[in-house]
Enzyme design. Sequence first.
Site, short mmCIF file in Angstrom:
data_model
loop_
_atom_site.label_atom_id
_atom_site.label_comp_id
_atom_site.label_asym_id
_atom_site.label_seq_id
_atom_site.Cartn_x
_atom_site.Cartn_y
_atom_site.Cartn_z
NE ARG A 12 10.92 5.68 -11.16
CZ ARG A 12 9.87 6.17 -10.53
NH1 ARG A 12 9.83 6.19 -9.22
NH2 ARG A 12 8.85 6.63 -11.20
CG HIS A 50 3.87 6.01 -5.40
ND1 HIS A 50 4.94 6.11 -4.54
CD2 HIS A 50 4.38 6.10 -6.64
CE1 HIS A 50 6.04 6.26 -5.24
NE2 HIS A 50 5.73 6.26 -6.52
#
Length: 175
Positions: A12, A50
């Site tokens: 992240r 995604h």
Amino acid sequence: MKRIIMITGGQRSGKSRYAENLALGLSDRPIYMATAHVWDDEFRLRVKNHQQRRGPQWTNIEEEKHLSRHDIGGRVVVIDCITLWCTNFFFNRSKAEWEQPSVDEALEAVKAEFNRFTTQNATFIFVTNEIGSGGVSDNAIQRRFTDLEGWMNQYVASQADEVVLMVSGIPVRIK
């Protein structure tokens, strides 16, 4: 002209988004090569999210191991990610624990595939995780994988024209 860029950082940290934006800045029709094996429904949802975030201008290729069988000559390709790609060489789902490859065998196999793949005249943007930055695991399998990942990251970085470390969403150019 062949160019290799490596984007590394923690989970992240903004690696994938940075790689995608970089690819879009270099091409209006980039390729996204996903190396993950989809293990469960939660991961399947991550993949779907995604793909939706990237949009229709992307050519999506799902390839767990043999990246070199895809002709990407003249294109810009994001390979996401080295960590999951290494996992596919480190662990063979069809073999028993005692039949799994050694770290050295897995490393040589993934390096050989990297070398075959990157002979193409393309812009390669490899995304990877910097998993060795934390403490030493008490799990022997995790320690072996951390060794594999660290050595592969070092190899890709040595071949790369550019290496970027992502820290809290901020790119830091290190090579």
